[in-house]
Design a protein around this motif. Structure first.
Motif, PDB file in Angstrom:
ATOM      1  N   ASN A  51       0.824  -1.207   0.000  1.00 34.63           N
ATOM      2  CA  ASN A  51       0.000   0.000   0.000  1.00 34.63           C
ATOM      3  C   ASN A  51       0.860   1.259   0.000  1.00 34.63           C
ATOM      4  O   ASN A  51       0.536   2.248  -0.668  1.00 34.63           O
ATOM      5  N   THR A  52       1.961   1.226   0.759  1.00 33.21           N
ATOM      6  CA  THR A  52       2.862   2.375   0.802  1.00 33.21           C
ATOM      7  C   THR A  52       3.507   2.603  -0.557  1.00 33.21           C
ATOM      8  O   THR A  52       3.601   3.740  -1.032  1.00 33.21           O
ATOM      9  N   ALA A  53       3.946   1.524  -1.190  1.00 29.41           N
ATOM     10  CA  ALA A  53       4.558   1.637  -2.512  1.00 29.41           C
ATOM     11  C   ALA A  53       3.562   2.188  -3.526  1.00 29.41           C
ATOM     12  O   ALA A  53       3.919   3.000  -4.389  1.00 29.41           O
ATOM     13  N   ALA A  54       2.306   1.773  -3.425  1.00 26.08           N
ATOM     14  CA  ALA A  54       1.276   2.269  -4.341  1.00 26.08           C
ATOM     15  C   ALA A  54       1.047   3.767  -4.147  1.00 26.08           C
ATOM     16  O   ALA A  54       0.864   4.510  -5.119  1.00 26.08           O
ATOM     17  N   ALA A  55       1.064   4.223  -2.888  1.00 26.43           N
ATOM     18  CA  ALA A  55       0.896   5.653  -2.609  1.00 26.43           C
ATOM     19  C   ALA A  55       2.064   6.456  -3.176  1.00 26.43           C
ATOM     20  O   ALA A  55       1.873   7.531  -3.762  1.00 26.43           O
ATOM     21  N   VAL A  56       3.281   5.935  -3.018  1.00 27.63           N
ATOM     22  CA  VAL A  56       4.464   6.613  -3.556  1.00 27.63           C
ATOM     23  C   VAL A  56       4.406   6.664  -5.077  1.00 27.63           C
ATOM     24  O   VAL A  56       4.740   7.686  -5.695  1.00 27.63           O
ATOM     25  N   ASP A  57       3.973   5.577  -5.696  1.00 24.61           N
ATOM     26  CA  ASP A  57       3.839   5.555  -7.157  1.00 24.61           C
ATOM     27  C   ASP A  57       2.879   6.641  -7.632  1.00 24.61           C
ATOM     28  O   ASP A  57       3.112   7.287  -8.660  1.00 24.61           O
ATOM     29  N   ARG A  58       1.803   6.845  -6.888  1.00 25.87           N
ATOM     30  CA  ARG A  58       0.827   7.867  -7.277  1.00 25.87           C
ATOM     31  C   ARG A  58       1.425   9.265  -7.141  1.00 25.87           C
ATOM     32  O   ARG A  58       1.212  10.141  -7.994  1.00 25.87           O
ATOM     33  N   ILE A  59       2.185   9.487  -6.077  1.00 25.55           N
ATOM     34  CA  ILE A  59       2.831  10.788  -5.885  1.00 25.55           C
ATOM     35  C   ILE A  59       3.743  11.107  -7.062  1.00 25.55           C
ATOM     36  O   ILE A  59       3.682  12.191  -7.660  1.00 25.55           O
ATOM     37  N   TYR A  60       4.584  10.152  -7.431  1.00 22.69           N
ATOM     38  CA  TYR A  60       5.551  10.398  -8.498  1.00 22.69           C
ATOM     39  C   TYR A  60       4.884  10.440  -9.871  1.00 22.69           C
ATOM     40  O   TYR A  60       5.394  11.090 -10.791  1.00 22.69           O
ATOM     41  N   SER A  61       3.760   9.770 -10.014  1.00 20.17           N
ATOM     42  CA  SER A  61       2.997   9.879 -11.256  1.00 20.17           C
ATOM     43  C   SER A  61       2.475  11.304 -11.435  1.00 20.17           C
ATOM     44  O   SER A  61       2.528  11.870 -12.536  1.00 20.17           O
ATOM     45  N   ASP A  62       1.979  11.897 -10.349  1.00 17.84           N
ATOM     46  CA  ASP A  62       1.524  13.290 -10.404  1.00 17.84           C
ATOM     47  C   ASP A  62       2.689  14.233 -10.689  1.00 17.84           C
ATOM     48  O   ASP A  62       2.544  15.218 -11.433  1.00 17.84           O
ATOM     49  N   ILE A  63       3.847  13.941 -10.098  1.00 14.32           N
ATOM     50  CA  ILE A  63       5.016  14.802 -10.288  1.00 14.32           C
ATOM     51  C   ILE A  63       5.480  14.772 -11.746  1.00 14.32           C
ATOM     52  O   ILE A  63       5.866  15.806 -12.313  1.00 14.32           O
ATOM     53  N   ARG A  64       5.442  13.610 -12.363  1.00 15.73           N
ATOM     54  CA  ARG A  64       5.874  13.508 -13.765  1.00 15.73           C
ATOM     55  C   ARG A  64       4.986  14.328 -14.696  1.00 15.73           C
ATOM     56  O   ARG A  64       5.390  14.633 -15.825  1.00 15.73           O
ATOM     57  N   ARG A  65       3.798  14.676 -14.234  1.00 16.10           N
ATOM     58  CA  ARG A  65       2.871  15.456 -15.049  1.00 16.10           C
ATOM     59  C   ARG A  65       2.879  16.939 -14.673  1.00 16.10           C
ATOM     60  O   ARG A  65       1.981  17.684 -15.074  1.00 16.10           O
ATOM     61  N   VAL A  66       3.872  17.351 -13.890  1.00 16.17           N
ATOM     62  CA  VAL A  66       4.025  18.777 -13.592  1.00 16.17           C
ATOM     63  C   VAL A  66       4.284  19.524 -14.899  1.00 16.17           C
ATOM     64  O   VAL A  66       5.085  19.087 -15.733  1.00 16.17           O
ATOM     65  N   ILE A  67       3.589  20.641 -15.091  1.00 13.24           N
ATOM     66  CA  ILE A  67       3.734  21.416 -16.322  1.00 13.24           C
ATOM     67  C   ILE A  67       4.256  22.811 -15.989  1.00 13.24           C
ATOM     68  O   ILE A  67       3.962  23.360 -14.923  1.00 13.24           O
ATOM     69  N   PRO A  68       5.048  23.407 -16.877  1.00 13.69           N
ATOM     70  CA  PRO A  68       5.625  24.729 -16.600  1.00 13.69           C
ATOM     71  C   PRO A  68       4.583  25.830 -16.691  1.00 13.69           C
ATOM     72  O   PRO A  68       3.579  25.707 -17.389  1.00 13.69           O
ATOM     73  N   ASN A  69       4.833  26.904 -15.962  1.00 17.99           N
ATOM     74  CA  ASN A  69       3.986  28.090 -16.036  1.00 17.99           C
ATOM     75  C   ASN A  69       4.875  29.307 -15.814  1.00 17.99           C
ATOM     76  O   ASN A  69       5.570  29.387 -14.800  1.00 17.99           O
ATOM     77  N   PRO A  70       4.878  30.256 -16.739  1.00 21.14           N
ATOM     78  CA  PRO A  70       5.773  31.414 -16.610  1.00 21.14           C
ATOM     79  C   PRO A  70       5.374  32.387 -15.505  1.00 21.14           C
ATOM     80  O   PRO A  70       6.172  33.239 -15.109  1.00 21.14           O
ATOM     81  N   SER A  71       4.153  32.259 -14.986  1.00 17.45           N
ATOM     82  CA  SER A  71       3.661  33.229 -14.005  1.00 17.45           C
ATOM     83  C   SER A  71       3.957  32.853 -12.563  1.00 17.45           C
ATOM     84  O   SER A  71       3.940  33.713 -11.682  1.00 17.45           O
ATOM     85  N   PHE A  72       4.198  31.576 -12.292  1.00 19.79           N
ATOM     86  CA  PHE A  72       4.419  31.169 -10.904  1.00 19.79           C
ATOM     87  C   PHE A  72       5.216  29.871 -10.853  1.00 19.79           C
ATOM     88  O   PHE A  72       5.351  29.161 -11.849  1.00 19.79           O
ATOM     89  N   SER A  73       5.750  29.576  -9.677  1.00 20.79           N
ATOM     90  CA  SER A  73       6.484  28.327  -9.478  1.00 20.79           C
ATOM     91  C   SER A  73       5.507  27.161  -9.571  1.00 20.79           C
ATOM     92  O   SER A  73       4.323  27.296  -9.261  1.00 20.79           O
ATOM     93  N   THR A  74       6.010  26.023  -9.979  1.00 17.97           N
ATOM     94  CA  THR A  74       5.128  24.875 -10.208  1.00 17.97           C
ATOM     95  C   THR A  74       5.379  23.720  -9.247  1.00 17.97           C
ATOM     96  O   THR A  74       4.712  22.691  -9.333  1.00 17.97           O
ATOM     97  N   PHE A  75       6.329  23.906  -8.323  1.00 18.51           N
ATOM     98  CA  PHE A  75       6.647  22.815  -7.398  1.00 18.51           C
ATOM     99  C   PHE A  75       7.082  23.411  -6.066  1.00 18.51           C
ATOM    100  O   PHE A  75       7.956  24.271  -6.021  1.00 18.51           O
ATOM    101  N   LYS A  76       6.457  22.938  -5.000  1.00 12.31           N
ATOM    102  CA  LYS A  76       6.745  23.525  -3.685  1.00 12.31           C
ATOM    103  C   LYS A  76       6.729  22.449  -2.603  1.00 12.31           C
ATOM    104  O   LYS A  76       5.863  21.574  -2.588  1.00 12.31           O
TER     105      LYS A  76
END
Length: 222
Positions: A51-76
């Protein structure tokens, strides 16, 4: 002529035999009981780890879909330590992951929720999707009529006020979470900028700590 009468067994002899049989049976079954309990414990730990590994996989799946934005930071990463948790870091990202859930591109937040006096939610690691967060940076023209307390960007989320009722419980066993970004020659737990090149996540559960580190080769583009 009288035949001989067999004396049979006395009650004490029968009780001794029954007791002896019980001792032998207990000795024979003890290893089996121990094996069954060991298997149950191993299965429980495997389930928790899975279950822990599945939760981590979901976190990193969301991170891989981070998209750039010129108006603000995209990762905090917001580093916090509370009295009720070993680690209370919060991860906030601007991600396209909500699009795969039928929503708009938006902010995804991960944080630990603990049970309190005013909070009856089940403790654990939760995930929020904030697809319609207002921000000054997304408004053109006059903003004089907008509240001064309104966030400058969608990433300026008050993570302390997030409601678990509108979030998804990702890992009920989690009691703490830590996020680290590699900066220069050391790990940092405070970060506000583009997607980092290297991220380490530690999820603390009652069974122990699960750690995962991943590199993002296209981070410079995001």
């Amino acid at each position: 002529m009288r035949r001989g009468v067999s004396p049979g067994f006395t009650l004490i002899e029968i009780m001794l035999v029954v007791g002896l049989v019980g001792i032998i049976a207990a000795a024979a079954l003890a290893p089996l009981v121990f094996t069954i309990r060991s298997l149950e414990e191993a299965q429980r730990r495997w389930g928790s780890s899975h279950n822990t590994a599945a939760a981590v996989d979901r976190i990193y799946s969301d991170i891989r879909r981070v998209i750039p934005n010129p108006s603000f930071s995209t990762f905090k990463i917001i580093h916090k330590s509370g009295f009720s948790t070993e680690a209370d870091d919060r991860l906030v990202m601007w991600s396209a992951a909500p699009k795969y859930e039928g929503k708009n591109v938006g902010v995804v937040v991960y944080k630990i929720v603990t049970k309190g006096v005013l909070n009856n939610a089940k403790p654990g690691l939760y995930r929020w999707v904030l697809a319609n967060v207002p921000s000054k940076s997304t408004v053109s023209g006059d903003i004089s009529g907008r509240s001064a307390s309104e966030p400058e960007s969608p990433m300026d989320v008050n993570t302390d006020e997030l409601d678990p009722k509108v979030a998804k419980l990702m890992l009920a066993d989690a009691v703490g979470v830590k996020f680290y970004v590699w900066q220069g020659n050391k790990w940092a737990q405070e970060y506000d900028g583009k997607l980092p090149n290297l991220l380490k996540t530690e999820i603390i559960t009652k069974e122990g700590t699960y750690s995962h580190t991943e590199r993002f080769p296209n981070a410079a583009e995001k």
